[in-house]
Design a protein around this motif. Structure first.
Motif, PDB file in Angstrom:
ATOM      1  N   THR A 136      -6.181   9.648   0.401  1.00  0.00           N
ATOM      2  CA  THR A 136      -6.765   9.234   1.675  1.00  0.00           C
ATOM      3  C   THR A 136      -8.028   8.441   1.409  1.00  0.00           C
ATOM      4  O   THR A 136      -8.671   8.579   0.379  1.00  0.00           O
ATOM      5  CB  THR A 136      -7.102  10.460   2.536  1.00  0.00           C
ATOM      6  OG1 THR A 136      -8.012  11.305   1.816  1.00  0.00           O
ATOM      7  CG2 THR A 136      -5.844  11.251   2.873  1.00  0.00           C
ATOM      8  N   GLY A 137      -8.399   7.604   2.357  1.00  0.00           N
ATOM      9  CA  GLY A 137      -9.587   6.770   2.195  1.00  0.00           C
ATOM     10  C   GLY A 137      -9.829   5.974   3.454  1.00  0.00           C
ATOM     11  O   GLY A 137      -9.395   6.343   4.557  1.00  0.00           O
ATOM     12  N   ASP A 138     -10.552   4.865   3.313  1.00  0.00           N
ATOM     13  CA  ASP A 138     -10.857   4.034   4.474  1.00  0.00           C
ATOM     14  C   ASP A 138      -9.591   3.447   5.087  1.00  0.00           C
ATOM     15  O   ASP A 138      -9.490   3.265   6.289  1.00  0.00           O
ATOM     16  CB  ASP A 138     -11.817   2.902   4.070  1.00  0.00           C
ATOM     17  CG  ASP A 138     -13.165   3.438   3.593  1.00  0.00           C
ATOM     18  OD1 ASP A 138     -13.522   4.554   4.016  1.00  0.00           O
ATOM     19  OD2 ASP A 138     -13.833   2.751   2.803  1.00  0.00           O
ATOM     20  N   VAL A 139      -8.609   3.125   4.235  1.00  0.00           N
ATOM     21  CA  VAL A 139      -7.342   2.571   4.712  1.00  0.00           C
ATOM     22  C   VAL A 139      -6.281   3.666   4.648  1.00  0.00           C
ATOM     23  O   VAL A 139      -6.033   4.226   3.583  1.00  0.00           O
ATOM     24  CB  VAL A 139      -6.905   1.370   3.844  1.00  0.00           C
ATOM     25  CG1 VAL A 139      -5.593   0.792   4.368  1.00  0.00           C
ATOM     26  CG2 VAL A 139      -7.995   0.300   3.838  1.00  0.00           C
ATOM     27  N   PRO A 140      -5.670   4.012   5.787  1.00  0.00           N
ATOM     28  CA  PRO A 140      -4.672   5.084   5.787  1.00  0.00           C
ATOM     29  C   PRO A 140      -3.542   4.783   4.804  1.00  0.00           C
ATOM     30  O   PRO A 140      -3.038   3.657   4.739  1.00  0.00           O
ATOM     31  CB  PRO A 140      -4.146   5.081   7.234  1.00  0.00           C
ATOM     32  CG  PRO A 140      -5.226   4.430   8.034  1.00  0.00           C
ATOM     33  CD  PRO A 140      -5.865   3.424   7.130  1.00  0.00           C
ATOM     34  N   ARG A 169       0.812  -1.222   0.000  1.00  0.00           N
ATOM     35  CA  ARG A 169       0.000   0.000   0.000  1.00  0.00           C
ATOM     36  C   ARG A 169       0.847   1.274   0.000  1.00  0.00           C
ATOM     37  O   ARG A 169       0.309   2.371   0.110  1.00  0.00           O
ATOM     38  CB  ARG A 169      -0.918   0.023   1.233  1.00  0.00           C
ATOM     39  CG  ARG A 169      -2.002  -1.039   1.217  1.00  0.00           C
ATOM     40  CD  ARG A 169      -3.025  -0.799   2.317  1.00  0.00           C
ATOM     41  NE  ARG A 169      -2.488  -1.022   3.654  1.00  0.00           N
ATOM     42  CZ  ARG A 169      -2.304  -0.066   4.566  1.00  0.00           C
ATOM     43  NH1 ARG A 169      -2.595   1.188   4.288  1.00  0.00           N
ATOM     44  NH2 ARG A 169      -1.828  -0.349   5.761  1.00  0.00           N
TER      45      ARG A 169
END
Length: 277
Positions: free
Chosen positions: A226-230, A44
């Motif tokens: 940015t989103g649900d998972v840093p 990621r």
């Protein structure tokens, strides 16, 4: 996949890139993918990629990559001793600022400097965790290069200033923020900042305003979203240039030392990257 000569229609909120932007984007990305996996984002992780390219009148659509750098980290003030480790990557680009609000990081006034957006006499420093950084924002660096060139202080003794002709910036995946455009937020601000210096330049220097272009949306490994998972940022920086030795090394961005340096060897000259002072 690399963009083809007939790119797909741009997403809503984006603009169709120019042929030069397509060529610069394709050449830089193709070269990056030719490099070994070492130092590249994993999983990621994401990073920032910048490159310097050279085109010729004979082959204007086939620019050559001269240097390339990746990374999102910059050293604090204390590790930047007169002698390394202070690596210079591709004279790395990244984020272009919009007009700052009062809540943003404080800016520092420098003698003879010019500001990051609208206040003549100020520059913006990059944020740092813990130790304050002395690194200027990417926009401030482009402003400086537009006056003194990119050749650096040492080569200025033997070369005429070398100026950028164009600056190509990758588009955001979801389009630019409302009210933001290269013309209004970059070109006009750069013009305003440089106009204040027009009457105080020494011989051989001049104001050189590069043309700005928007490239296609970059691959996911170069998107800080940015989103649900840093999101995670890659801690390593790739340093490459097209020298006779084909310089290619990987540096840990938070220390400025070569990848794999042990704590015991952290102060040895052998662990300093070749691009440091």
């Amino acid at each position: 996949m690399l963009p083809s000569s007939s790119p797909a229609a741009p997403r809503e909120g984006t603009v169709a890139p120019s042929l030069w932007a397509e060529d610069a984007y394709s050449s830089a990305l193709r070269h990056y993918r030719s490099l070994p996996k070492k130092g590249k984002p994993q999983g990621r992780e994401s990073t920032v990629l910048a490159a310097f390219l050279l085109s010729t009148p004979q082959e204007p659509q086939s620019p050559t990559v001269l240097s390339m750098g990746t990374g999102t980290k910059c050293l604090g003030a204390s590790p930047q001793r007169p002698r390394g480790p202070r690596p210079r990557r591709a004279r790395r680009g990244g984020v272009m600022p919009v007009t700052p609000s009062e809540s943003e990081l404080p800016r520092e006034q420098l003698d003879g400097g010019v500001n990051g957006c609208s206040d003549i006499g100020f520059v913006q420093r990059k944020p740092g965790c813990g130790d304050t950084t002395l690194s200027m924002s990417c926009f401030d660096k482009i402003t400086r290069w537009s006056v003194v060139g990119i050749q650096g202080a040492l080569l200025s003794h033997i070369l005429e200033p070398l100026y950028l002709t164009t600056v190509t910036i990758g588009q955001l995946p979801d389009g630019a923020p409302e009210g933001f455009s290269i013309e209004n937020n970059i070109e006009k601000v750069l013009d305003a900042r440089l106009s204040s210096l027009s009457s105080r330049l020494p011989a051989s220097f001049r104001l050189s305003k590069p043309m700005f272009f928007e490239a296609p949306v970059p691959p996911k490994e170069f998107q800080q979203i940015t989103g649900d998972v840093p999101p995670l940022t890659c801690g390593y920086s790739i340093c490459w240039n097209k020298s006779g030795l084909q310089l290619h090394e990987v540096v840990l961005g938070t220390t400025g030392r070569k990848q794999g340096t042990s704590s015991k060897a952290a102060c040895l000259p052998s662990t300093e990257p070749l691009l440091c002072k």
